[in-house]
Write an enzyme that holds these catalytic residues in place. Structure first.
Site, PDB file in Angstrom:
ATOM      1  N   ILE A 144      -6.260  10.718   9.661  1.00  0.00           N
ATOM      2  CA  ILE A 144      -5.106  11.151   8.884  1.00  0.00           C
ATOM      3  C   ILE A 144      -5.596  11.658   7.517  1.00  0.00           C
ATOM      4  O   ILE A 144      -6.514  11.079   6.930  1.00  0.00           O
ATOM      5  CB  ILE A 144      -4.105   9.984   8.674  1.00  0.00           C
ATOM      6  CG1 ILE A 144      -3.780   9.292  10.012  1.00  0.00           C
ATOM      7  CG2 ILE A 144      -2.849  10.499   7.991  1.00  0.00           C
ATOM      8  CD1 ILE A 144      -3.056  10.155  11.021  1.00  0.00           C
ATOM      9  N   ASN A 198       0.987  -2.400   5.089  1.00  0.00           N
ATOM     10  CA  ASN A 198       0.157  -1.202   5.153  1.00  0.00           C
ATOM     11  C   ASN A 198      -1.063  -1.246   4.226  1.00  0.00           C
ATOM     12  O   ASN A 198      -1.953  -0.407   4.361  1.00  0.00           O
ATOM     13  CB  ASN A 198       1.017   0.020   4.803  1.00  0.00           C
ATOM     14  CG  ASN A 198       0.242   1.304   4.803  1.00  0.00           C
ATOM     15  OD1 ASN A 198      -0.220   1.762   5.836  1.00  0.00           O
ATOM     16  ND2 ASN A 198       0.073   1.899   3.635  1.00  0.00           N
ATOM     17  N   ASP A 204      -1.085  -8.193  -5.422  1.00  0.00           N
ATOM     18  CA  ASP A 204      -2.315  -8.391  -4.650  1.00  0.00           C
ATOM     19  C   ASP A 204      -1.932  -9.118  -3.369  1.00  0.00           C
ATOM     20  O   ASP A 204      -1.529 -10.282  -3.407  1.00  0.00           O
ATOM     21  CB  ASP A 204      -3.301  -9.212  -5.475  1.00  0.00           C
ATOM     22  CG  ASP A 204      -4.591  -9.541  -4.724  1.00  0.00           C
ATOM     23  OD1 ASP A 204      -4.701  -9.214  -3.532  1.00  0.00           O
ATOM     24  OD2 ASP A 204      -5.478 -10.160  -5.349  1.00  0.00           O
ATOM     25  N   VAL A 205      -2.048  -8.446  -2.224  1.00  0.00           N
ATOM     26  CA  VAL A 205      -1.572  -9.036  -0.970  1.00  0.00           C
ATOM     27  C   VAL A 205      -2.418 -10.211  -0.499  1.00  0.00           C
ATOM     28  O   VAL A 205      -2.038 -10.912   0.438  1.00  0.00           O
ATOM     29  CB  VAL A 205      -1.475  -7.985   0.152  1.00  0.00           C
ATOM     30  CG1 VAL A 205      -0.454  -6.922  -0.180  1.00  0.00           C
ATOM     31  CG2 VAL A 205      -2.844  -7.379   0.475  1.00  0.00           C
ATOM     32  N   SER A 215      -5.313   0.248  13.125  1.00  0.00           N
ATOM     33  CA  SER A 215      -6.185   1.416  13.005  1.00  0.00           C
ATOM     34  C   SER A 215      -6.680   1.775  14.395  1.00  0.00           C
ATOM     35  O   SER A 215      -6.656   0.934  15.308  1.00  0.00           O
ATOM     36  CB  SER A 215      -7.375   1.085  12.103  1.00  0.00           C
ATOM     37  OG  SER A 215      -8.409   2.043  12.218  1.00  0.00           O
ATOM     38  N   TYR A 272     -14.539  -3.811   9.120  1.00  0.00           N
ATOM     39  CA  TYR A 272     -13.242  -3.126   9.182  1.00  0.00           C
ATOM     40  C   TYR A 272     -12.659  -3.225  10.592  1.00  0.00           C
ATOM     41  O   TYR A 272     -11.466  -3.532  10.766  1.00  0.00           O
ATOM     42  CB  TYR A 272     -13.399  -1.665   8.769  1.00  0.00           C
ATOM     43  CG  TYR A 272     -12.105  -0.904   8.696  1.00  0.00           C
ATOM     44  CD1 TYR A 272     -11.272  -1.005   7.583  1.00  0.00           C
ATOM     45  CD2 TYR A 272     -11.702  -0.067   9.731  1.00  0.00           C
ATOM     46  CE1 TYR A 272     -10.079  -0.302   7.502  1.00  0.00           C
ATOM     47  CE2 TYR A 272     -10.508   0.636   9.661  1.00  0.00           C
ATOM     48  CZ  TYR A 272      -9.703   0.523   8.556  1.00  0.00           C
ATOM     49  OH  TYR A 272      -8.519   1.211   8.490  1.00  0.00           O
ATOM     50  N   GLY A 313       0.831  -1.197   0.000  1.00  0.00           N
ATOM     51  CA  GLY A 313       0.000   0.000   0.000  1.00  0.00           C
ATOM     52  C   GLY A 313       0.864   1.244   0.000  1.00  0.00           C
ATOM     53  O   GLY A 313       0.512   2.265   0.592  1.00  0.00           O
ATOM     54  N   ALA A 367     -13.266  -5.486  12.868  1.00  0.00           N
ATOM     55  CA  ALA A 367     -12.852  -6.875  13.110  1.00  0.00           C
ATOM     56  C   ALA A 367     -11.520  -7.175  12.433  1.00  0.00           C
ATOM     57  O   ALA A 367     -10.649  -7.830  13.006  1.00  0.00           O
ATOM     58  CB  ALA A 367     -13.934  -7.831  12.605  1.00  0.00           C
ATOM     59  N   LYS A 426      -9.102  -5.138  11.788  1.00  0.00           N
ATOM     60  CA  LYS A 426      -7.998  -4.445  12.441  1.00  0.00           C
ATOM     61  C   LYS A 426      -7.728  -4.989  13.854  1.00  0.00           C
ATOM     62  O   LYS A 426      -6.572  -4.996  14.298  1.00  0.00           O
ATOM     63  CB  LYS A 426      -8.272  -2.938  12.473  1.00  0.00           C
ATOM     64  CG  LYS A 426      -8.289  -2.301  11.082  1.00  0.00           C
ATOM     65  CD  LYS A 426      -6.968  -2.519  10.320  1.00  0.00           C
ATOM     66  CE  LYS A 426      -6.916  -1.747   9.019  1.00  0.00           C
ATOM     67  NZ  LYS A 426      -5.612  -1.867   8.325  1.00  0.00           N
TER      68      LYS A 426
END
Length: 258
Positions: free
Chosen positions: A185, A86, A59-60, A139, A152, A13, A154, A156
């Site tokens: 941010i 990231n 693609d991770v 996050s 999201y 990322g 869950a 993180k």
């Protein structure tokens, strides 16, 4: 400063936002950097960082592509010294509207993707015998799940647990594993958050919800910059942080104090 001269740093990322700010910081401190993204623009982003940076389309969530990424970086720069996981995605929806596809995609990128990259990085670090540093982007939602983003949050929380487990496994191999929790941010992701949460939570115009949250909830009364996060990541990757592992550290101007 040249804390990372001749070190190899991989950042997923890394083509924009926080990831690009990290790459700029490492390049400025002498590192050889490979930035990866699923987006083709990562190649141009790497060129803009100078000759010590390379881009790689990856693609991770794909194990074979992740393996190719780390092999590419190791072969090019002589091993993996620092790996920053990231890459991440977010969507926002009421629980009844949240699709199974959104849930799965978010968990795949944000949690599985972190694991696959850590797995490959650790393999290279073990093979070299030199140790290394892993930094995972979690996050503020790894501390406090926000409304309309259960998937999201869950994903993180999963990053935080993964960080702790891996840190215990590799602690005797001079490999540290830590996570960071960015708050509000100034990034494209937060522009999306501001728009969608703003529409769902009230009649907010562009930028108004974000500014309201900043003024109400952040003691420093400002949103963060990518450079604020990059500074913490550079510290965790440095020799000054050799005795720090398994930690999840907030970088949010005081938004969450736990």
């Amino acid at each position: 400063m040249g804390r990372f001269t001749d070190k190899c740093v991989v950042i997923t990322g890394g083509n924009k936002g926080i990831g690009y700010a990290m790459a700029e910081r490492f390049v400025a401190e002498g590192a050889n950097v490979v930035i990866a993204s699923v987006e083709d623009q990562v190649l141009e982003a790497a060129k803009s960082l100078g000759s010590s940076a390379k881009g790689f389309v990856c693609d991770v969530t794909n194990k074979a592509q992740v393996a190719d990424l780390y092999d590419f970086a190791a072969n090019l720069f002589g091993g993996i010294d620092v790996s920053v996981q990231n890459a991440g995605i977010i969507t926002i929806a009421k629980v009844e509207d949240l699709t199974e596809r959104e849930w799965d995609a978010t968990m795949e990128v944000n949690t599985k993707g972190v694991f696959l990259c850590c797995q490959e990085a650790i393999g290279h670090m073990r093979a070299s015998g030199k140790g290394g540093r892993l930094i995972n982007t979690a996050s503020g939602q790894a501390r406090d799940g926000f409304i309309y983003t259960p998937h999201y949050a869950a994903s993180k929380f999963g990053v935080m647990g993964l960080t702790q487990s891996l840190a215990k496994e590799v602690a005797l191999e001079n490999i540290t594993v830590n996570a960071i929790c960015p708050g509000i941010i100034k990034t494209d992701m937060w522009a999306y958050n501001d728009k969608v949460w703003g529409e769902m939570l009230g009649d907010f115009g562009p930028g108004e919800l974000m500014e309201s949250w900043v003024q109400t909830n952040i003691p420093m009364k400002r949103a963060g910059e990518g450079s604020d996060v990059a500074g913490l990541v550079a510290f965790l990757a440095s020799e000054d942080a050799t005795y720090i592992t398994g930690q999840t550290i907030n970088v949010d101007g005081g938004l969450i104090m736990s």
